[in-house]
Scaffold this motif. Structure first.
Motif, PDB file in Angstrom:
ATOM      1  N   LEU A  20      28.606  -9.839 -16.046  1.00 27.65           N
ATOM      2  CA  LEU A  20      29.273 -10.735 -16.989  1.00 27.65           C
ATOM      3  C   LEU A  20      30.591 -10.116 -17.423  1.00 27.65           C
ATOM      4  O   LEU A  20      30.641  -8.946 -17.810  1.00 27.65           O
ATOM      5  CB  LEU A  20      28.386 -10.987 -18.205  1.00 27.65           C
ATOM      6  CG  LEU A  20      27.009 -11.582 -17.913  1.00 27.65           C
ATOM      7  CD1 LEU A  20      26.205 -11.692 -19.193  1.00 27.65           C
ATOM      8  CD2 LEU A  20      27.145 -12.955 -17.256  1.00 27.65           C
TER       9      LEU A  20
ATOM     10  N   LEU B 182      30.434 -14.721 -25.675  1.00 26.34           N
ATOM     11  CA  LEU B 182      29.756 -13.919 -24.656  1.00 26.34           C
ATOM     12  C   LEU B 182      28.977 -12.778 -25.294  1.00 26.34           C
ATOM     13  O   LEU B 182      27.913 -12.395 -24.807  1.00 26.34           O
ATOM     14  CB  LEU B 182      30.773 -13.370 -23.656  1.00 26.34           C
ATOM     15  CG  LEU B 182      30.178 -12.625 -22.462  1.00 26.34           C
ATOM     16  CD1 LEU B 182      29.323 -13.563 -21.616  1.00 26.34           C
ATOM     17  CD2 LEU B 182      31.277 -12.016 -21.594  1.00 26.34           C
TER      18      LEU B 182
ATOM     19  N   VAL C  55      23.843 -14.305 -15.572  1.00 28.92           N
ATOM     20  CA  VAL C  55      23.109 -13.882 -16.767  1.00 28.92           C
ATOM     21  C   VAL C  55      21.728 -13.368 -16.366  1.00 28.92           C
ATOM     22  O   VAL C  55      21.272 -12.314 -16.842  1.00 28.92           O
ATOM     23  CB  VAL C  55      22.990 -15.041 -17.770  1.00 28.92           C
ATOM     24  CG1 VAL C  55      22.054 -14.678 -18.921  1.00 28.92           C
ATOM     25  CG2 VAL C  55      24.356 -15.410 -18.320  1.00 28.92           C
TER      26      VAL C  55
END
Length: 442
Positions: free
Chosen positions: A144, A151, A181
């Protein structure tokens, strides 16, 4: 705002009360786990670090009082808060004697719940602050990329679940990075060396999904010449990621329910039960509650998939991450296309940052890939698609804004000119009667 450090487990067989309490606690910024039975609650307690138990008393099978007693002996450090819709003095005394610190009756307000939770947690020793494994520049966490608050909320949840095998349910629009994720949950935790198996349930024909997930026995159907393992066997001791779970048939959903409840599978064409040690992460970009209402998704499976819910924000909610994502994709395709490490101008980057990205990160990646291919020495505004460039909404016919009476007068004259002063035809176009038109002409 960062999540509070406490993890709260909610246990209630009434899913409406369960969701109400979870919603209140989320608004108070607590992280929650939920269970609809004592058996499921004990599984969660054994697998995760829980700071507070909130449980109903009256539940089918084993009741909440037994859970309070169990937790008092096995997890004496966990404070317990009891809620019930059937208050009684004896019930309150039994709960308090069994180790409950607070006793609440339904219905209760959000403020009453907040006060009870704070009272239950006030004597609990403070946890030491956990230093996350995020890069020092705060731009990457596993796979990520970004530094936005939106976030950060996602990575906060990942930090809590990465080292246990809680079932995680990921929601989000298409292109937001739900699989990334899931991979971060797996590879940032202690099970990183175990298998990670990703399955797109929407890409496998419905009649083949069961055999692909659970394997099949020799002779199970025409062409089954040998026994074959499925995705669950391949993911043993690791993680299986079920993307687009809403596409699974009701029969497959029933088998999945068995896996989540008993950690057991049965191959297609076999009666032998096999044990699997698998963490399940599921994802969807559709509303499963709508499918439940239409009878296309099992409600009991939904509540077992959503032990931990994680919503991936759309890119428009984290526009401050666009620049770092763009630089990442520039490097990726610069390497892929052999020494095409292309810079991007500030005005082009500004155009990327003001766009709302309905296709999310996937759309941004496609735009950067195209720009790397099409540009000369650097990416400028000219190399971006037209819909990303700044636009102005001009008044119709590029005229100044006029009073309504003037606009009406000009339009009537225009219609009369078009009909060569035929009032009957003009009235028909204007959708008014001829008498009204004559009055307006006067």
């Amino acid at each position: 705002m960062a999540l509070n450090r406490e993890n709260i487990l909610i246990v209630d067989d009434d899913v409406h009360i369960l969701e109400l309490i979870q919603r209140h606690l989320k608004a108070l910024n607590y992280h929650t786990y939920k269970a609809i039975s004592v058996k499921e609650a004990i599984t969660i307690l054994q697998d995760k670090a829980i700071d507070l138990l909130i449980t109903d008393l009256r539940m089918p099978g084993v009741d909440g009082l037994e859970l309070v007693k169990y937790v008092s002996e096995h997890f004496p450090h966990i404070p317990k808060l009891v809620v019930t819709g059937y208050p009684s003095i004896d019930g309150a005394l039994d709960a308090l004697k069994s180790g409950a610190m607070e006793y609440m009756t339904k219905p209760f307000t959000k403020e009453e719940l907040k006060k009870a939770v704070l009272n239950a947690l006030k004597d609990k020793p403070k946890k030491k602050q956990v230093v996350s494994n995020v890069a020092k520049d705060n731009k990457a966490y596993g796979e990520l990329i970004g530094k936005s608050k939106a976030l950060k909320k996602v990575t906060d949840v990942i930090e809590r679940v990465k080292n246990n095998k809680a079932t995680v349910f990921i929601t989000g629009e298409s292109g937001t990075g739900k699989e990334l994720v899931a991979r971060s949950i797996h590879y940032m935790g202690k099970y990183a060396t175990a298998p990670f198996v990703a399955v797109n349930c929407g890409a496998i024909p419905e009649n083949l999904l069961e055999s692909e997930l659970f394997g099949y026995a020799k002779g199970a159907f025409t062409g089954a010449d040998t026994q074959r393992d499925g995705f669950f066997q391949a993911a043993h001791r690791g993680t299986i990621f079920l993307d687009e779970i809403g596409n699974a048939s009701l029969a497959t959903q029933l088998r999945l329910l068995r896996v989540l409840q008993e950690k057991e599978i049965t191959r297609v064409g076999s009666q032998k039960v096999e044990y699997v040690d698998v963490r399940v992460i599921a994802a969807t970009n559709v509303n499963l509650k709508d499918l439940i209402a239409k009878g296309r998704f099992r409600e009991d499976l939904f509540y077992r998939l959503t032990v931990v819910e994680l919503e991936v924000p759309p890119l428009r909610a984290r526009l401050e991450d666009v620049a770092v994502l763009a630089q990442t994709f520039l490097f990726k395709y610069g390497v892929e296309f052999k020494d095409r490490l292309i810079p991007i101008t500030e005005d082009a980057l500004a155009a990327l940052e003001r766009y709302t990205w309905p296709g999310n990160i996937r759309e941004l990646e496609n735009v950067i890939q195209r720009a790397v291919i099409m540009c000369h020495k650097q990416i400028t505004i000219a190399d971006l698609p037209e819909h990303l460039k700044y636009t102005i909404d001009f008044p119709e016919d590029n005229q100044e804004l006029l009073p309504l009476k003037t606009v009406e007068r000009n339009y009537i004259l225009k219609v009369l000119e078009f009909t060569k002063n035929n009032k009957t035809q003009a009235a028909k176009i204007l959708q008014i009667d001829r008498k009204t038109l004559s009055e307006k002409i006067k």
